[in-house]
Design a protein around this motif. Structure first.
Motif, PDB file in Angstrom:
ATOM      1  N   PRO A   7      -2.371  -2.626   2.023  1.00  0.00           N
ATOM      2  CA  PRO A   7      -2.680  -1.423   2.810  1.00  0.00           C
ATOM      3  C   PRO A   7      -2.197  -0.112   2.213  1.00  0.00           C
ATOM      4  CG  PRO A   7      -0.850  -2.630   3.801  1.00  0.00           C
ATOM      5  CD  PRO A   7      -1.381  -3.496   2.685  1.00  0.00           C
ATOM      6  N   ILE A   8      -1.500  -0.139   1.078  1.00  0.00           N
ATOM      7  CA  ILE A   8      -0.987   1.093   0.474  1.00  0.00           C
ATOM      8  C   ILE A   8      -1.633   1.277  -0.893  1.00  0.00           C
ATOM      9  CG2 ILE A   8       1.066   2.268  -0.430  1.00  0.00           C
ATOM     10  CD1 ILE A   8       2.686   0.775   1.692  1.00  0.00           C
ATOM     11  N   GLY A   9      -2.100   2.490  -1.165  1.00  0.00           N
ATOM     12  CA  GLY A   9      -2.651   2.803  -2.474  1.00  0.00           C
ATOM     13  C   GLY A   9      -4.143   2.558  -2.572  1.00  0.00           C
ATOM     14  N   GLN A  10      -4.673   2.902  -3.757  1.00  0.00           N
ATOM     15  CA  GLN A  10      -6.082   2.722  -4.041  1.00  0.00           C
ATOM     16  C   GLN A  10      -6.254   1.717  -5.166  1.00  0.00           C
ATOM     17  OE1 GLN A  10      -8.389   6.419  -4.394  1.00  0.00           O
ATOM     18  NE2 GLN A  10      -6.609   7.542  -3.638  1.00  0.00           N
ATOM     19  N   ALA A  11      -7.315   0.961  -5.094  1.00  0.00           N
ATOM     20  CA  ALA A  11      -7.555  -0.094  -6.078  1.00  0.00           C
ATOM     21  C   ALA A  11      -7.570   0.475  -7.485  1.00  0.00           C
ATOM     22  CB  ALA A  11      -8.882  -0.786  -5.787  1.00  0.00           C
ATOM     23  N   GLY A  12      -6.808  -0.158  -8.362  1.00  0.00           N
ATOM     24  CA  GLY A  12      -6.804   0.205  -9.771  1.00  0.00           C
ATOM     25  C   GLY A  12      -5.957   1.411 -10.116  1.00  0.00           C
ATOM     26  N   ILE A  13      -5.289   1.994  -9.150  1.00  0.00           N
ATOM     27  CA  ILE A  13      -4.472   3.190  -9.400  1.00  0.00           C
ATOM     28  C   ILE A  13      -3.021   2.883  -9.049  1.00  0.00           C
ATOM     29  CG2 ILE A  13      -4.074   5.605  -8.811  1.00  0.00           C
ATOM     30  CD1 ILE A  13      -7.018   5.809  -8.053  1.00  0.00           C
ATOM     31  N   GLN A  16       2.239   6.337  -7.017  1.00  0.00           N
ATOM     32  CA  GLN A  16       3.075   7.478  -7.348  1.00  0.00           C
ATOM     33  C   GLN A  16       4.126   7.622  -6.248  1.00  0.00           C
ATOM     34  OE1 GLN A  16       2.685   8.977 -10.350  1.00  0.00           O
ATOM     35  NE2 GLN A  16       1.072   7.430 -10.685  1.00  0.00           N
ATOM     36  N   SER A  17       4.801   8.741  -6.210  1.00  0.00           N
ATOM     37  CA  SER A  17       5.894   8.940  -5.259  1.00  0.00           C
ATOM     38  C   SER A  17       5.446   8.776  -3.816  1.00  0.00           C
ATOM     39  CB  SER A  17       6.506  10.323  -5.464  1.00  0.00           C
ATOM     40  OG  SER A  17       7.514  10.589  -4.511  1.00  0.00           O
ATOM     41  N   ALA A  18       4.271   9.279  -3.480  1.00  0.00           N
ATOM     42  CA  ALA A  18       3.817   9.221  -2.086  1.00  0.00           C
ATOM     43  C   ALA A  18       3.630   7.784  -1.623  1.00  0.00           C
ATOM     44  CB  ALA A  18       2.514  10.000  -1.933  1.00  0.00           C
ATOM     45  N   GLU A  19       3.059   6.940  -2.501  1.00  0.00           N
ATOM     46  CA  GLU A  19       2.835   5.551  -2.132  1.00  0.00           C
ATOM     47  C   GLU A  19       4.151   4.793  -2.008  1.00  0.00           C
ATOM     48  OE1 GLU A  19      -0.832   7.231  -3.546  1.00  0.00           O
ATOM     49  OE2 GLU A  19       1.095   7.066  -4.595  1.00  0.00           O
ATOM     50  N   ALA A  25       8.772   3.439   4.039  1.00  0.00           N
ATOM     51  CA  ALA A  25       8.743   3.749   5.476  1.00  0.00           C
ATOM     52  C   ALA A  25       8.368   2.535   6.311  1.00  0.00           C
ATOM     53  CB  ALA A  25       7.767   4.894   5.734  1.00  0.00           C
ATOM     54  N   GLN A  26       7.706   1.560   5.706  1.00  0.00           N
ATOM     55  CA  GLN A  26       7.309   0.359   6.433  1.00  0.00           C
ATOM     56  C   GLN A  26       8.413  -0.697   6.492  1.00  0.00           C
ATOM     57  OE1 GLN A  26       3.699  -1.205   4.741  1.00  0.00           O
ATOM     58  NE2 GLN A  26       2.428   0.440   5.572  1.00  0.00           N
ATOM     59  N   GLN A  27       9.471  -0.523   5.700  1.00  0.00           N
ATOM     60  CA  GLN A  27      10.520  -1.543   5.635  1.00  0.00           C
ATOM     61  C   GLN A  27      11.508  -1.363   6.782  1.00  0.00           C
ATOM     62  OE1 GLN A  27       9.500  -3.716   3.405  1.00  0.00           O
ATOM     63  NE2 GLN A  27       7.981  -2.129   2.913  1.00  0.00           N
TER      64      GLN A  27
END
Length: 309
Positions: A7-13, A16-19, A25-27
């Motif tokens: 659920p985090i990030g975009q495929a193949g990328i 970075q810091s935001a992700e 934040a989910q932990q």
């Protein structure tokens, strides 16, 4: 498998810091290092000295609930004429029996080996990951791929500094781990997403196995551990390809990794006898008690073998 399943990030990328911040934040804290691990240190026999070798200040850097003191145990009197053995647990904090097995061995078994060895035990290297049931630390970095000079991972750098300060030459290092179903369902998908890559599922072996060092596999040493553990729990069979988690089985229940090349905890010493235990807690034939007993049996088997070489 790719990060389209995560659920985090975009495929193949790659993240970075935001992700990474979104992942952190989910932990959530799910159990207590202080109540489940540190409380057991009071029962360690007096032949051992407790050393606070570091501190993970994640409360300040990552707004976590508290800091995490790091502890290891060494003999009250280190004898430079004896061989030394390192036992480590909780490099991956979610692998519960590694932590509890190290504690159980330290409390009830380790003293009987002190006449032969300087036994050094680091029971829980990654306490934040223990509490959040995680493979990574708050930076989304895997401690068990980060044991190298100037490592940015404090779990690793502080342990290495401590061991270097002891000035011991280790004969053996046994690193206690688990392979869980969540390796395929959570942690490998997260890795694929973080790095922007595609990974295939391993398929989790049903049973106990070992990971030897490919530079010096020591098959008799590994076999002695497998034999000791087989009285406690079942040994994982190789799959139809003759493999365990995608690696060729070199002998029954044993695969090999390049410990130093992969920056694994098992590569932090120049020990001649090195192995990583892998318990399977999700087996229908396993219980938490069996998993802990398997870790202890592995340590007993390893040290009893070393006493004869």
């Amino acid at each position: 498998m790719s990060n389209t399943h995560y659920p985090i990030g975009q495929a193949g990328i790659a993240w970075q810091s935001a992700e990474r911040k979104a992942w952190l934040a989910q932990q959530k804290i799910k159990r207590s290092y202080f109540e489940e691990v540190m409380c057991r240190f009071d029962d360690v026999p007096p032949q051992f000295k407790k050393i606070n070798y570091g501190n993970l200040p994640y409360d300040k850097e990552f707004a976590q609930p508290h800091a995490y003191p790091l502890f290891a145990f060494v003999p009250q009197s280190i004898d430079g004429n004896k061989p030394s053995v390192l036992i480590s647990g909780g490099v991956h904090g979610y692998e519960t029996s590694g932590v509890q097995g190290a504690c159980e061995f330290l409390i009830h078994h380790a003293s009987q080996f002190l006449d032969a060895f300087n036994v050094v035990v680091a029971p829980c290297i990654s306490p934040w990951a223990y509490e959040t049931i995680n493979r990574w630390n708050p930076m989304a970095l895997d401690p068990n791929r980060s044991f190298y000079a100037n490592s940015p991972v404090p779990e690793c750098s502080q342990l290495m500094d401590f061991l270097n300060g002891l000035g011991l030459s280790f004969l053996a290092h046994i690193d206690l781990h688990e392979t869980t179903d969540t390796d395929d369902s959570e942690f490998r998908p997260a890795l694929a997403a973080r790095d922007g890559i595609t990974l295939s599922n391993w398929g989790i072996p049903d049973g106990f196995y070992l990971v030897a060092d490919s530079r010096q596999a020591q098959p008799d040493f590994q076999a002695a551990i497998i034999d000791a553990v087989s009285s406690v729990t079942h040994i994982a069979p190789a799959d139809e390809k003759g493999q365990l988690i995608g690696s060729d089985a070199h002998q029954h229940g044993v695969i090999c990794y390049d410990k130093k090349g992969l920056n694994l905890c098992g590569g932090i010493t120049d020990a001649s006898f090195v192995t990583t235990t892998e318990v399977y807690p999700d087996s229908l034939n396993a219980t938490p008690e069996i998993c802990i007993a398997a870790q202890v049996a592995a340590l007993d088997g390893a040290l009893n073998y070393l006493m004869k070489v």
